[in-house]
Design an enzyme around this catalytic site. Structure first.
Site, PDB file in Angstrom:
ATOM      1  N   CYS A   1       1.238  -1.044   0.035  1.00 65.51           N
ATOM      2  CA  CYS A   1       0.347   0.022   0.049  1.00 65.51           C
ATOM      3  C   CYS A   1       0.437   0.628   0.091  1.00 65.51           C
ATOM      4  O   CYS A   1       2.416   0.629   0.046  1.00 65.51           O
ATOM      5  CB  CYS A   1      -0.711  -0.288   1.099  1.00 65.51           C
ATOM      6  SG  CYS A   1      -1.767  -1.491   1.071  1.00 65.51           S
TER       7      CYS A   1
ATOM      8  N   GLU B   1      21.734 -20.391  -7.549  1.00 61.34           N
ATOM      9  CA  GLU B   1      21.318 -19.114  -7.819  1.00 61.34           C
ATOM     10  C   GLU B   1      22.932 -18.253  -7.209  1.00 61.34           C
ATOM     11  O   GLU B   1      22.943 -17.202  -7.687  1.00 61.34           O
ATOM     12  CB  GLU B   1      20.264 -18.858  -7.185  1.00 61.34           C
ATOM     13  CG  GLU B   1      19.495 -16.925  -6.792  1.00 61.34           C
ATOM     14  CD  GLU B   1      19.355 -16.082  -8.170  1.00 61.34           C
ATOM     15  OE1 GLU B   1      19.745 -16.912  -9.166  1.00 61.34           O
ATOM     16  OE2 GLU B   1      19.473 -14.634  -7.277  1.00 61.34           O
TER      17      GLU B   1
ATOM     18  N   TRP C   1      -3.813  -1.745  -0.620  1.00 64.05           N
ATOM     19  CA  TRP C   1      -4.295  -2.889  -1.452  1.00 64.05           C
ATOM     20  C   TRP C   1      -4.070  -3.725  -0.423  1.00 64.05           C
ATOM     21  O   TRP C   1      -3.175  -3.928   0.457  1.00 64.05           O
ATOM     22  CB  TRP C   1      -2.593  -3.654  -2.547  1.00 64.05           C
ATOM     23  CG  TRP C   1      -3.277  -4.061  -3.841  1.00 64.05           C
ATOM     24  CD1 TRP C   1      -2.514  -3.440  -4.970  1.00 64.05           C
ATOM     25  CD2 TRP C   1      -3.115  -5.668  -3.559  1.00 64.05           C
ATOM     26  NE1 TRP C   1      -2.542  -4.679  -5.424  1.00 64.05           N
ATOM     27  CE2 TRP C   1      -3.495  -6.215  -5.165  1.00 64.05           C
ATOM     28  CE3 TRP C   1      -3.861  -7.071  -2.830  1.00 64.05           C
ATOM     29  CZ2 TRP C   1      -4.381  -7.257  -5.774  1.00 64.05           C
ATOM     30  CZ3 TRP C   1      -3.785  -8.088  -2.431  1.00 64.05           C
ATOM     31  CH2 TRP C   1      -4.047  -8.194  -4.585  1.00 64.05           C
TER      32      TRP C   1
ATOM     33  N   ASN D   1       1.393   0.318   5.667  1.00 64.91           N
ATOM     34  CA  ASN D   1       1.712  -0.086   5.174  1.00 64.91           C
ATOM     35  C   ASN D   1       2.224  -1.677   5.934  1.00 64.91           C
ATOM     36  O   ASN D   1       3.053  -1.291   6.500  1.00 64.91           O
ATOM     37  CB  ASN D   1       2.215   0.224   3.430  1.00 64.91           C
ATOM     38  CG  ASN D   1       3.078  -0.557   3.144  1.00 64.91           C
ATOM     39  OD1 ASN D   1       2.156  -1.769   2.171  1.00 64.91           O
ATOM     40  ND2 ASN D   1       4.050  -0.374   2.311  1.00 64.91           N
ATOM     41  N   GLY D   2       1.630  -3.368   4.822  1.00 68.05           N
ATOM     42  CA  GLY D   2       2.699  -4.288   5.579  1.00 68.05           C
ATOM     43  C   GLY D   2       1.927  -5.338   6.327  1.00 68.05           C
ATOM     44  O   GLY D   2       0.441  -4.856   6.070  1.00 68.05           O
TER      45      GLY D   2
ATOM     46  N   HIS E   1      31.509 -37.051  -6.876  1.00 64.37           N
ATOM     47  CA  HIS E   1      31.750 -37.488  -8.140  1.00 64.37           C
ATOM     48  C   HIS E   1      32.361 -36.685  -8.572  1.00 64.37           C
ATOM     49  O   HIS E   1      31.629 -36.719  -9.982  1.00 64.37           O
ATOM     50  CB  HIS E   1      30.491 -37.876  -8.297  1.00 64.37           C
ATOM     51  CG  HIS E   1      29.220 -38.451  -7.873  1.00 64.37           C
ATOM     52  ND1 HIS E   1      29.507 -39.828  -7.297  1.00 64.37           N
ATOM     53  CD2 HIS E   1      28.489 -38.067  -6.587  1.00 64.37           C
ATOM     54  CE1 HIS E   1      28.531 -40.263  -6.683  1.00 64.37           C
ATOM     55  NE2 HIS E   1      28.034 -39.735  -6.242  1.00 64.37           N
TER      56      HIS E   1
ATOM     57  N   GLU F   1      27.371 -13.156 -12.239  1.00 65.56           N
ATOM     58  CA  GLU F   1      27.230 -12.048 -12.892  1.00 65.56           C
ATOM     59  C   GLU F   1      27.151 -11.261 -12.810  1.00 65.56           C
ATOM     60  O   GLU F   1      27.478  -9.943 -12.855  1.00 65.56           O
ATOM     61  CB  GLU F   1      25.393 -12.230 -13.214  1.00 65.56           C
ATOM     62  CG  GLU F   1      24.729 -12.070 -12.156  1.00 65.56           C
ATOM     63  CD  GLU F   1      23.037 -11.891 -12.471  1.00 65.56           C
ATOM     64  OE1 GLU F   1      23.222 -11.829 -13.535  1.00 65.56           O
ATOM     65  OE2 GLU F   1      22.299 -12.498 -11.976  1.00 65.56           O
TER      66      GLU F   1
ATOM     67  N   LYS G   1      24.524 -15.650  -8.818  1.00 65.79           N
ATOM     68  CA  LYS G   1      24.474 -13.688  -8.355  1.00 65.79           C
ATOM     69  C   LYS G   1      25.714 -13.820  -8.698  1.00 65.79           C
ATOM     70  O   LYS G   1      26.544 -12.184  -8.954  1.00 65.79           O
ATOM     71  CB  LYS G   1      24.112 -13.937  -7.315  1.00 65.79           C
ATOM     72  CG  LYS G   1      22.510 -13.629  -6.836  1.00 65.79           C
ATOM     73  CD  LYS G   1      21.487 -12.580  -7.276  1.00 65.79           C
ATOM     74  CE  LYS G   1      21.215 -11.966  -8.636  1.00 65.79           C
ATOM     75  NZ  LYS G   1      19.965 -13.086  -9.980  1.00 65.79           N
TER      76      LYS G   1
ATOM     77  N   LYS H   1      19.408  -6.118 -18.960  1.00 62.57           N
ATOM     78  CA  LYS H   1      17.961  -6.823 -17.590  1.00 62.57           C
ATOM     79  C   LYS H   1      17.036  -7.457 -18.657  1.00 62.57           C
ATOM     80  O   LYS H   1      16.295  -8.510 -17.844  1.00 62.57           O
ATOM     81  CB  LYS H   1      17.236  -5.428 -17.310  1.00 62.57           C
ATOM     82  CG  LYS H   1      16.664  -5.966 -16.667  1.00 62.57           C
ATOM     83  CD  LYS H   1      16.930  -6.033 -14.847  1.00 62.57           C
ATOM     84  CE  LYS H   1      15.597  -6.789 -14.049  1.00 62.57           C
ATOM     85  NZ  LYS H   1      16.081  -7.486 -13.077  1.00 62.57           N
TER      86      LYS H   1
ATOM     87  N   ARG I   1       0.951   1.540  -5.768  1.00 67.38           N
ATOM     88  CA  ARG I   1       1.419   0.278  -4.760  1.00 67.38           C
ATOM     89  C   ARG I   1       0.627  -0.224  -4.297  1.00 67.38           C
ATOM     90  O   ARG I   1       0.011  -0.723  -3.635  1.00 67.38           O
ATOM     91  CB  ARG I   1       1.760   1.286  -3.277  1.00 67.38           C
ATOM     92  CG  ARG I   1       3.288   1.408  -3.749  1.00 67.38           C
ATOM     93  CD  ARG I   1       3.618   2.447  -2.858  1.00 67.38           C
ATOM     94  NE  ARG I   1       5.379   2.539  -2.481  1.00 67.38           N
ATOM     95  CZ  ARG I   1       5.858   1.550  -1.958  1.00 67.38           C
ATOM     96  NH1 ARG I   1       5.056   0.780  -0.784  1.00 67.38           N
ATOM     97  NH2 ARG I   1       6.773   1.829  -1.626  1.00 67.38           N
TER      98      ARG I   1
HETATM   99  C1  AGP Z   1      19.275 -12.717 -13.252  1.00 68.28           C
HETATM  100  O1  AGP Z   1      19.743 -12.211 -11.957  1.00 68.28           O
HETATM  101  C2  AGP Z   1      20.112 -12.759 -14.336  1.00 68.28           C
HETATM  102  N1  AGP Z   1      19.723 -11.206 -14.490  1.00 68.28           N
HETATM  103  C3  AGP Z   1      19.301 -13.124 -15.613  1.00 68.28           C
HETATM  104  O2  AGP Z   1      19.588 -14.285 -15.309  1.00 68.28           O
HETATM  105  C4  AGP Z   1      17.568 -13.340 -15.318  1.00 68.28           C
HETATM  106  O3  AGP Z   1      16.875 -14.016 -14.579  1.00 68.28           O
HETATM  107  C5  AGP Z   1      16.823 -14.026 -16.672  1.00 68.28           C
HETATM  108  O4  AGP Z   1      17.703 -13.013 -18.453  1.00 68.28           O
HETATM  109  C6  AGP Z   1      15.188 -14.179 -17.258  1.00 68.28           C
HETATM  110  O5  AGP Z   1      15.303 -13.268 -17.527  1.00 68.28           O
HETATM  111  P1  AGP Z   1      13.627 -12.553 -16.723  1.00 68.28           P
HETATM  112  O6  AGP Z   1      13.139 -13.041 -15.680  1.00 68.28           O
HETATM  113  O7  AGP Z   1      13.366 -12.028 -16.922  1.00 68.28           O
HETATM  114  O8  AGP Z   1      12.988 -13.675 -18.247  1.00 68.28           O
END
Ligand code: AGP
Length: 606
Positions: free
Chosen positions: A2, A479, A74, A98-99, A502, A486, A483, A601, A27
């Site tokens: 919210c 993951e 919301w 909010n929360g 293995h 990248e 992180k 992105k 929001r």
């Molecule tokens: C995640 O940190 C990366 N930037 C990348 O792996 C991302 O998750 C992937 O390109 C998928 O993007 P999307 O979730 O917009 O489909």
């Protein structure tokens, strides 16, 4: 999620409150309201639906107070009706919130036993009565609010105004963002700087646990122990269009710290917290008629799908076929018409994921997507969408979208188990209650930034890092490795801990940090064996666990103590240290955290 706003003005404030609320509509907007103090009297106007309904209500029946608070809602607790719209009030105090207040049921029953009568289904009304009761006991508003805050559990941002106080506003922040703004003889309060942009660009961001007593002449900020604290003044660059970094150095840091609020909001979209039940919107499929689900996504979104595979198969006994979209789309996967295909994507524009979706459409699958960007291509090509309500994610490394994806998938898996008769009502309540505590645990982890700075300095010297996890936390190890590589450009690899022997164990020597995801779950002892195998070969262990570090049974490079949580929610909790380790290492190395080299992105090309 919210939006809340407050103004201590020189002129009647209802118009300014509306203007601020319009900037917070992103929001949530299922109802809205404002309250003011005029000559010591509390006045309130609320309306269901969009803000223009409230605007019309105020035009018909204006409020002239020069001090006020506002809220765009919301719904989390209680239907989106006018009666449940904020501000909530008693004869002495009005509050916007909010929360999520996790312990509101217990507090409400205590108040009802003391004779308090409630007029709404909301958790927020409980707060108004708690403060009112303290004032009835003779405490002044500041002490009354401080006592009430001490009884609340959860992640929230609050703003209060009081009968007989024309120059007083009190606010508090715990897990949901709150900014104060400085004007010329006026003071402002808002969920973010965007709301305050029309009035001031001089703001301070409150920190978790802060509460603030404001008058037109100034403010006093205190921490959760009541000690006076200072928060720096800064110039905001927010505008209606521009999402700003808040008081963070990078968008990634801001988005990591937004997770308690965004996860809470996403969960609230699918959970009835009052009854601890999952409430999905109508879906174009029946879980009971499915014999498997296919899931396809890329990168971090794929890892969210991998976690979901464990959840669907354990809770709903539903087999899951999952693959990265760039492989899935070319495998010519045999699919029986009428099956369910899930697609997970923050941007909703990833070309490989879209192509895999179209393949499944051709195979007669029902298409459901979990996306963050609404009206995106993937959403438009789906039969149904389950949105992650993470808000705009600007940092290229996905963080809050990931934990919001996990939040949606957790609710989906519970709903599948209930629909297929493989999950009892008691277990549903247990799992939903565990989910409702996630925002609070996330807030606690995010208050501990100092742990990561020291570790980052050590990791930055490594050329290779191994991440290990088991079961539902194996994808969290994957993951974590993604992180780190990248944004810091350090090579990292995630592995199922049981696979170490293995092959990968050949890599381990005293130059190799090994990050181990080790919640005290059913596989904890097995994971400890892997830790000791790695340590025996010189591996430098980073031990993430709710267990004490001595449990590792070997010397550690670092131990990161995490909250003890239900095994079901460990992926959401352990995702945060994965993000923080990568973030602090990248900051130490000076890489471009928000826009790492070679990345984008949204990967809209194949
Ligand atoms: C995640 O940190 C990366 N930037 C990348 O792996 C991302 O998750 C992937 O390109 C998928 O993007 P999307 O979730 O917009 O489909």
């Amino acid at each position: 999620m919210c939006g809340i706003v407050g103004i201590l003005g020189k002129e009647p404030v209802s118009g300014q409150l509306l203007e601020a609320l319009k900037r917070l509509e992103y929001r949530g907007y299922d109802s809205a309201g404002v309250a003011t103090v005029e000559n010591g009297e509390l006045g309130r106007r609320r309306a269901e639906g969009k803000l223009h309904n409230l605007e019309a209500r105020l035009s018909d029946d204006p409020l002239m107070g020069r001090l006020g608070i506002g809220h765009t809602r919301w719904a989390t607790h209680g239907a989106p009706t006018e009666a449940n719209a904020h501000p909530h009030m008693t004869t002495r105090v009005s509050v916007v919130h909010n929360g999520i207040i996790e312990n509101f049921k217990q507090l409400r029953s205590e108040l009802e036993s003391a004779g308090v009568e409630f007029s709404t289904d909301t958790d927020t009304e409980v707060i108004a009565h708690l403060v009112s009761r303290e004032m009835d006991a003779g405490h002044d508003p500041a002490v009354a609010v401080q006592h009430a805050l001490g009884q609340l559990e959860g992640a929230f941002a609050l703003a209060f105004i009081f009968k007989d106080h024309d120059n007083l506003m009190i606010a508090a922040r715990q897990g949901s963002p709150l900014a104060v703004g400085y004007g010329d003889g006026e003071m402002y309060l808002g969920s973010d700087a965007i709301a305050l942009a029309p009035f001031t660009d001089t703001i301070s961001y409150l920190e978790d646990g802060d509460w603030v007593v404001m008058t037109r002449e100034g403010l006093a900020i205190r921490d959760r122990q009541g000690a006076a604290v200072e928060r720096p003044l800064q110039k905001s660059v927010a505008s209606a269009l521009m999402v700003d970094k808040g008081n963070h150095r990078h968008f990634m840091a801001k988005e990591i710290h937004e997770q308690p609020e965004m996860v809470g909001h996403t969960l609230a979209n699918f959970i009835d917290f009052a009854n601890s039940r999952v409430q999905l919107p109508d879906m174009p499929f029946e879980f009971s008629s499915l014999d498997r689900i296919s899931i396809s996504a890329c990168g971090t979104a794929y890892f969210a799908g991998l976690v979901a595979k464990y959840w669907f198969e354990k809770l709903a006994r539903l087999p899951v076929e999952i693959d990265v979209a760039s492989e899935f789309r070319y495998r010519d996967v045999p699919m029986e018409a009428g099956g369910l295909s899930l697609f997970i994507s923050q941007s909703g524009e990833t070309a490989d994921t879209l192509a895999a979706l179209r393949y499944c459409r051709e195979q007669g699958q029902t298409i459901v997507s979990i996306v963050n960007v609404r009206e995106s291509s993937i959403e438009r090509d789906s039969d149904a969408v389950l949105p992650t309500l993470a808000g705009p994610e600007i940092g290229v490394a996905s963080t809050k979208a990931f934990t919001c994806q996990l939040s949606v998938l957790a609710c989906l898996a519970i709903a599948a188990g209930r629909a297929r008769g493989t999950l009892s009502e008691e277990t549903e309540i247990e799992l939903v209650d565990a989910l409702s505590e996630v925002p609070r645990h996330m807030s606690a982890i995010l208050r501990d930034g100092r742990t990561y700075d020291a570790l980052a300095h050590s990791l930055a010297k490594a050329s290779d890092v191994l991440y290990l996890g088991r079961g539902v936390n194996y994808p969290i190890a994957l993951e974590g490795a993604l992180k780190l590589k990248e944004i810091s450009y350090i090579h990292a690899e995630g592995y199922a801990a049981g696979e170490l022997k293995h092959g990968p164990i050949a890599l381990i020597d005293e130059t190799m940090p090994v990050v181990v995801v080790a919640p005290r779950d059913a596989m904890f002892e097995k994971t400890l064996s892997n830790v000791q195998e790695a340590a025996a070969r010189g591996g430098r262990i980073v031990f993430l666990s709710d267990a004490e570090e001595k449990a590792a049974g070997c010397d550690l490079m670092a131990a990161i103590k995490l909250p003890a949580v239900h095994s079901f929610t460990t992926p959401l909790i352990y995702a945060l240290p994965m993000q923080l380790i990568a973030y602090h290492t990248a900051v130490f190395l000076g890489t471009d955290v928000d826009q790492p080299r070679n990345l984008a992105k949204s990967v809209t090309v194949e």
